[in-house]
Write an enzyme that holds these catalytic residues in place. Structure first.
Site, PDB file in Angstrom:
ATOM      1  N   PRO A   2      24.753  23.127  11.282  1.00  0.00           N
ATOM      2  CA  PRO A   2      25.427  23.364  10.086  1.00  0.00           C
ATOM      3  C   PRO A   2      26.796  23.871   9.972  1.00  0.00           C
ATOM      4  O   PRO A   2      26.955  25.041  10.462  1.00  0.00           O
ATOM      5  CB  PRO A   2      24.554  24.167   9.393  1.00  0.00           C
ATOM      6  CG  PRO A   2      23.223  24.012  10.009  1.00  0.00           C
ATOM      7  CD  PRO A   2      23.572  23.744  11.616  1.00  0.00           C
ATOM      8  N   GLU A   3      27.880  23.475   9.214  1.00  0.00           N
ATOM      9  CA  GLU A   3      29.173  23.770   9.159  1.00  0.00           C
ATOM     10  C   GLU A   3      29.270  24.134   7.511  1.00  0.00           C
ATOM     11  O   GLU A   3      28.530  24.175   6.826  1.00  0.00           O
ATOM     12  CB  GLU A   3      30.360  22.975   9.772  1.00  0.00           C
ATOM     13  CG  GLU A   3      29.759  22.441  11.327  1.00  0.00           C
ATOM     14  CD  GLU A   3      30.731  21.705  11.861  1.00  0.00           C
ATOM     15  OE1 GLU A   3      32.116  21.547  11.371  1.00  0.00           O
ATOM     16  OE2 GLU A   3      30.370  20.879  12.793  1.00  0.00           O
TER      17      GLU A   3
END
Ligand SMILES: [Zn+2]
Length: 273
Positions: A2-3
């Site tokens: 996840p960014e």
């Protein structure tokens, strides 16, 4: 992994169900999540806290309580959060923690690789904690001149500089490659050597990639899903990431894969210079 867009999507979905709710029960099943602290003690401290806001800074999810304490969640590689009515979630061998809220609903934390972290911070601790680790938010306030200043004199590659959370917060391997493709900049360019116009292009590229990611609710390659269990669709929008051998959408040259800063890196060898 996840960014910024994935964490922002989680934040957007969780805020309406968490804000105003009181934690009635907390179970931390994996001691790694809160180490070096005792999981039972951290769980006991969470009980009774009422959520005032759910914010995001870089890739951190910031759950603010009315007490001014903060639960700082980092999903790292494979962490994800699910929200559902109590009892509605199927058993999950990768569940690491569950918060039961005062409206008969639960927030469950799942993490296959177990690199994610939950940190309970006391009032006043958040700001110095984040200031030490994170540069500016790319979607608010950052200017191309300021980004150029942060890159000036750096000998590392552009890609490595973008992955460094102290340069700018929130980019990881996917959005760094996408941003550089939009900016038409080669990932191995020395970060310190950008002309003014190139810094402008870089910031635009970063924003374009991140905004598209948020619009498409993040990229679901493996584990990432929204708190409702839905998949994101950003993986359908990739221009560079993971597209080795496929034609560049801008010039038709085949996308090339290399390694930069130890990470798989995709770029167009013709139009990224
Ligand atoms: Zn190209």
């Amino acid at each position: 992994m996840p960014e910024l867009p994935e964490v922002e999507t989680v934040r957007t979905r969780l805020a309406p169900v968490l804000v105003g709710r009181r934690i009635e029960k907390a179970v931390i099943l994996d001691p790694r999540l809160v180490r070096p602290f005792d999981p039972e003690l951290v769980a006991a401290e969470l009980v009774g806290e009422r959520v005032a806001a759910v914010e995001r800074r870089g890739k951190y999810l910031v759950v603010r309580f009315e007490s001014d304490r903060v639960l700082l969640i980092h999903l790292r590689m494979t962490g994800s959060l699910r929200h559902a009515t109590t009892g509605a979630l199927a058993d999950d061998p990768h569940r690491r923690a569950v918060l039961s809220l005062d409206n008969r609903s639960d927030v469950a934390y799942r993490d296959v690789r177990r690199f994610g972290t939950w940190e309970l911070l006391e009032p006043g601790e958040l700001r110095p904690y984040l200031a030490q680790r994170l540069g500016p938010e790319p979607l608010s306030g950052l200017t191309a001149a300021r980004l150029g200043d942060r890159l000036a004199g750096r000998r590392t590659s552009l890609k490595a500089a973008l992955l460094d959370q102290r340069t700018v917060a929130g980019l990881g391997n996917i959005y760094a490659d996408e941003a550089l493709w939009y900016a038409r900049l080669h990932p191995l360019r020395p970060a310190g050597g950008l002309a003014e116009a190139e810094a402008v292009r870089l910031l635009r590229g970063v924003r374009r990639a991140l905004r598209l990611g948020i619009e498409r609710q993040g990229a679901s390659l493996r584990d990432y899903a929204t708190p409702d269990g839905e998949r994101g669709a950003m993986q359908e929008e990739f221009r560079a990431y993971g597209r080795e051998g496929e034609p560049c959408d801008r010039c038709g040259a085949p996308i090339t894969k290399t390694r930069v800063a130890g990470r798989g890196t995709w770029y167009c060898p013709r139009c990224q210079a």
